[in-house]
Write an enzyme that holds these catalytic residues in place. Structure first.
Site, PDB file in Angstrom:
ATOM      1  N   GLU A 173       0.817  -1.220  -0.004  1.00  0.00           N
ATOM      2  CA  GLU A 173      -0.158   0.128  -0.019  1.00  0.00           C
ATOM      3  C   GLU A 173       0.888   1.304  -0.042  1.00  0.00           C
ATOM      4  O   GLU A 173       0.682   2.263   0.856  1.00  0.00           O
ATOM      5  CB  GLU A 173      -0.859   0.076   1.223  1.00  0.00           C
ATOM      6  CG  GLU A 173      -1.855  -1.121   0.963  1.00  0.00           C
ATOM      7  CD  GLU A 173      -2.990  -0.958   2.030  1.00  0.00           C
ATOM      8  OE1 GLU A 173      -3.166  -0.083   2.959  1.00  0.00           O
ATOM      9  OE2 GLU A 173      -3.984  -1.895   1.732  1.00  0.00           O
ATOM     10  N   GLU A 314      -5.100  -8.821  -0.355  1.00  0.00           N
ATOM     11  CA  GLU A 314      -6.029  -8.150   0.890  1.00  0.00           C
ATOM     12  C   GLU A 314      -7.262  -8.162   0.346  1.00  0.00           C
ATOM     13  O   GLU A 314      -7.706  -7.498  -0.458  1.00  0.00           O
ATOM     14  CB  GLU A 314      -5.450  -7.068   1.550  1.00  0.00           C
ATOM     15  CG  GLU A 314      -4.338  -7.347   2.283  1.00  0.00           C
ATOM     16  CD  GLU A 314      -3.694  -5.976   3.027  1.00  0.00           C
ATOM     17  OE1 GLU A 314      -4.698  -5.481   3.382  1.00  0.00           O
ATOM     18  OE2 GLU A 314      -2.766  -5.774   3.201  1.00  0.00           O
TER      19      GLU A 314
HETATM   20  O1  AHR Z   1      -5.464  -5.747   7.037  1.00  0.00           O
HETATM   21  C1  AHR Z   1      -5.443  -4.660   7.508  1.00  0.00           C
HETATM   22  C2  AHR Z   1      -4.845  -3.443   6.810  1.00  0.00           C
HETATM   23  O2  AHR Z   1      -5.527  -3.081   5.791  1.00  0.00           O
HETATM   24  C3  AHR Z   1      -3.491  -3.722   6.223  1.00  0.00           C
HETATM   25  O3  AHR Z   1      -2.353  -3.542   7.163  1.00  0.00           O
HETATM   26  C4  AHR Z   1      -3.295  -2.702   5.236  1.00  0.00           C
HETATM   27  O4  AHR Z   1      -2.480  -3.208   4.020  1.00  0.00           O
HETATM   28  C5  AHR Z   1      -4.833  -2.581   4.699  1.00  0.00           C
HETATM   29  O5  AHR Z   1      -5.011  -1.212   4.556  1.00  0.00           O
END
Ligand code: AHR
Length: 510
Positions: A173, A314
Site C-alpha cells: 500500500e 488483501e
Molecule cells: O489488513 C489490515 C490493513 O488493511 C493492512 O495492514 C493494510 O495493508 C490494509 O489497509
C-alpha cells in the site's frame, strides 16, 4: 428454478492453489495468541505454534501465507526479529493498537510456521521506511546458500540451511501507509529495490513468470479498490524500456479491496444487521469482479499474454470491531454473511484464474474475516473456514466453462446481486468440482444442470447452511458446520436444491 450449463470439455485456465492463500500481520491477536503462543505456553504448541490452530489450517490446505503485513511491513525491520529472544528489540506497534511488539515472532518463526503448515512463503518487504540494503540483506539471510555475511548470521542463529521464499512483496500500500507515494515514484523505487532482491537459487535464463516456482516471484504494490490511475502509472513505469518479466522485475501486481457494507465510515456490526445490509454487503463483495475486469483491462494492454499475475493479497469483510475490544485490533465475529462473501469472492477468483494468480484473505486468525478465532486455549472454526474447506478441491484444478441462468435479487436497486454464485473445475483426479452459493435469505432454488464433456457416474455433496446471523462461538463452536447433502445424478443431468443462505460443494466422479 435455474438452468446451469457446464462444459467440462472446455478447460479455461489453471486455478492456482495460491488463490486460496492467507494473510497474517503483526496486528491485534493474529500472530501473538492466534498463531504463536511461545514454547513455554500452557496452550499445546510445537515450537511455539498453536497445535489446534495449525491442525485446523492444515485441514483447509493453506497453500501460501503472507507476512508480516500489511501496513506493518513498511515499518518492519527484520533484524529486530532474529537472534536470541531476550535480546530482541521491544517496541510499540504504533500502527495497530499501541501495544508492545517484542519481536519474538520473526523470520525464523515465520518459516517454522510455514513448515508446519506445509505452505509456501510470501514475505512482504519494507520499501516505505527501509533501505535497499536492508531488503537485499533480508533476501540474502533467507535464501543464500554458501559463505556470506547474512548466511553466516542465519547459521549462527540456528538455521544453516537456506529457506525458500516463494513470493516477495516489494512494499505494501505504498499509495498510503507504505509511504504516500505517487505511482511513478513508487514504480521507480520498485525497480531499484527489486534489483537487489537476488535470485540466488535460479538461473536468470529461465523463461520466468508467476508459475516458475524455483524463482522468488516478486510482487509490486498495486491499486486500492478502483484506483486505475495507480495501475496505469505503475505499469507504464515498470514496462518502460523493458518487459518486466524478462528481467525478473515483476511477476505480480497486487490489488486490495475490502467489503464494508456502508463504506469506510459505516462498516456496521459483524453480527447485527438487517436484510438490506445483507444484500448491500453481498453486492459490495460481488463488485470484486468489476474491479478484476477494470484493472485486468489495463494489465492486458501491457501484458496481453497474462504473464503478470493479479495478486489480490488483501480481501474480505471489514466490520466494526466487537464491542469492548481494542479498536486497533480489528477483531470481528464471522457469520453466514461472511461465508457468502467468501463464496462469492472465491468463485470470482476461480472464474478469473487466467489473470488472478494468488489471493490472500485478510486475515488468518482473530483479525477481520478470519477463518479461525481464539480466546485463551479455546478455538473456533468460523463459517469462512468452512467455505475454504468446501472449496479446497479447486486448488490446482482446471477451471471449466460454466454458466448459470440466475435472477437478480435484493432490496435496493443499487445493491442487487445474482441469486446464485458458482464455479466449476476438473481436479487432478478427474473429478468435476462444483461450488455454488445461494445469496437469498429466504428462497431455496432448484437447479437443473446439463453437463457436457464429462461422463458423470456418481455425485456427492456437502453443504454449509444456516440462518443469516448464524455463527460459531466459544460456547457453541459447532453451531455452523457442514453436512452431507443429497443431489440427483441421472441420464438427464444433475439436479439439486440450493437452500436459501447456503454454500454447496458437489463432486461428480467420472
Ligand atoms: O489488513 C489490515 C490493513 O488493511 C493492512 O495492514 C493494510 O495493508 C490494509 O489497509
Amino acid at each position: 428454478m435455474a438452468k446451469y450449463y457446464i462444459n467440462a470439455g472446455n478447460r479455461i485456465s489453471k486455478i492456482n492453489k495460491e488463490i486460496y492463500g492467507h494473510f497474517s500481520e503483526h496486528l491485534g491477536r493474529c500472530i501473538y495468541e492466534g498463531l504463536y503462543v511461545g514454547e513455554d505456553s500452557e496452550i499445546p504448541n510445537v515450537n511455539g505454534m498453536r497445535t489446534d490452530v495449525v491442525e485446523a489450517l492444515k485441514e483447509i490446505k493453506v497453500p501460501v501465507l503472507r507476512w508480516p503485513g500489511g501496513c506493518f511491513a513498511d515499518e518492519y525491520h527484520w533484524k529486530d526479529g532474529i537472534g536470541p529472544k531476550e535480546n530482541r528489540k521491544r517496541m510499540i506497534n504504533t500502527h495497530w493498537g499501541g501495544v508492545v511488539e517484542d519481536n519474538s515472532f520473526g523470520t525464523h518463526e515465520f518459516m517454522e510456521l510455514c513448515r508446519q503448515l506445509g505452505c509456501e512463503t510470501y514475505v512482504n518487504g519494507n520499501l516505505g521506511s527501509g533501505t535497499v540494503q536492508e531488503m537485499s540483506e533480508w533476501i540474502e539471510y533467507m535464501t543464500f546458500e554458501g559463505v556470506s555475511p547474512m548466511a553466516d548470521l542465519r547459521a549462527k542463529n540456528g538455521h544453516p540451511e537456506p529457506w525458500k521464499v516463494d513470493f516477495f512483496g516489494v512494499g505494501n500500500e505504498n499509495w498510503g501507509c507504505g509511504g504516500n507515494m505517487t505511482p511513478e515514484f513508487y514504480a521507480n523505487e520498485y525497480r531499484r529495490y527489486q534489483t537487489y532482491v537476488r535470485q540466488y537459487n535460479a538461473s536468470m535464463d529461465t523463461e520466468e513468470n508467476i508459475d516458475t516456482p524455483e524463482l522468488i516471484r516478486k510482487i509490486a504494490c498495486g491499486a486500492n479498490i478502483d484506483d486505475t490511475e495507480w495501475t496505469e502509472g505503475v505499469l507504464k513505469t515498470l514496462f518502460r524500456h523493458c518487459e518486466p518479466r524478462f528481467h525478473g522485475h515483476a511477476d505480480g501486481l497486487s490489488l486490495h479491496y475490502y467489503t464494508h457494507p456502508g463504506g469506510w465510515d459505516h462498516k456496521g456490526s459483524a453480527t447485527e444487521f438487517d436484510e438490506k445490509t445483507w444484500y448491500m454487503t453481498l453486492a459490495k463483495a460481488a463488485y470484486m469482479e468489476e474491479l478484476i475486469r477494470m484493472h485486468g483491462a489495463i494489465m492486458d494492454q501491457y501484458d496481453p499474454e497474462k504473464k503478470l499475475g493479479m495478486i489480490v493479497d488483501e480481501w474480505g469483510t471489514w466490520f466494526d470491531v466487537e464491542p469492548g475490544t481494542n479498536p486497533g485490533f480489528l477483531y470481528q465475529q464471522n457469520t453466514m454473511r461472511d461465508a457468502l462473501v467468501a463464496c462469492i469472492n472465491l468463485n470470482i477468483f476461480n472464474k478469473h484464474s487466467d489473470r488472478v494468480k494468488m489471493t490472500c484473505i485478510a486475515q488468518m486468525v482473530n483479525v477481520l474475516q478470519s477463518v479461525i478465532l481464539t480466546e485463551g486455549a479455546k478455538m473456533v472454526k468460523t463459517p469462512t473456514w468452512h467455505v475454504f474447506n468446501l472449496f479446497k478441491n479447486h486448488q490446482d484444478a482446471s477451471l471449466v466453462e460454466s454458466h448459470i441462468e440466475t435472477k437478480q435479487i435484493g432490496e435496493e436497486e443499487q445493491f442487487m446481486v445474482p441469486n446464485l454464485s458458482e464455479s466449476a473445475s476438473v481436479d487432478s483426479e478427474g473429478r468435476l468440482q462444483i461450488t455454488i452459493g445461494n445469496l437469498s435469505i429466504t428462497e431455496d432454488c432448484f437447479v437443473e444442470t446439463s453437463i457436457a464433456g464429462f461422463d458423470g457416474k456418481k455425485a456427492s455433496a456437502e453443504i454449509l447452511r444456516g440462518e443469516m446471523h448464524a455463527k460459531n462461538t466459544f460456547d457453541d463452536p459447532d453451531a455452523v458446520h457442514t453436512e452431507a447433502y443429497e443431489v440427483k445424478l441421472s441420464e438427464d443431468g444433475l439436479s439439486f436444491t440450493v437452500p436459501a443462505c447456503s454454500v454447496l460443494r458437489i463432486t461428480v466422479e467420472g
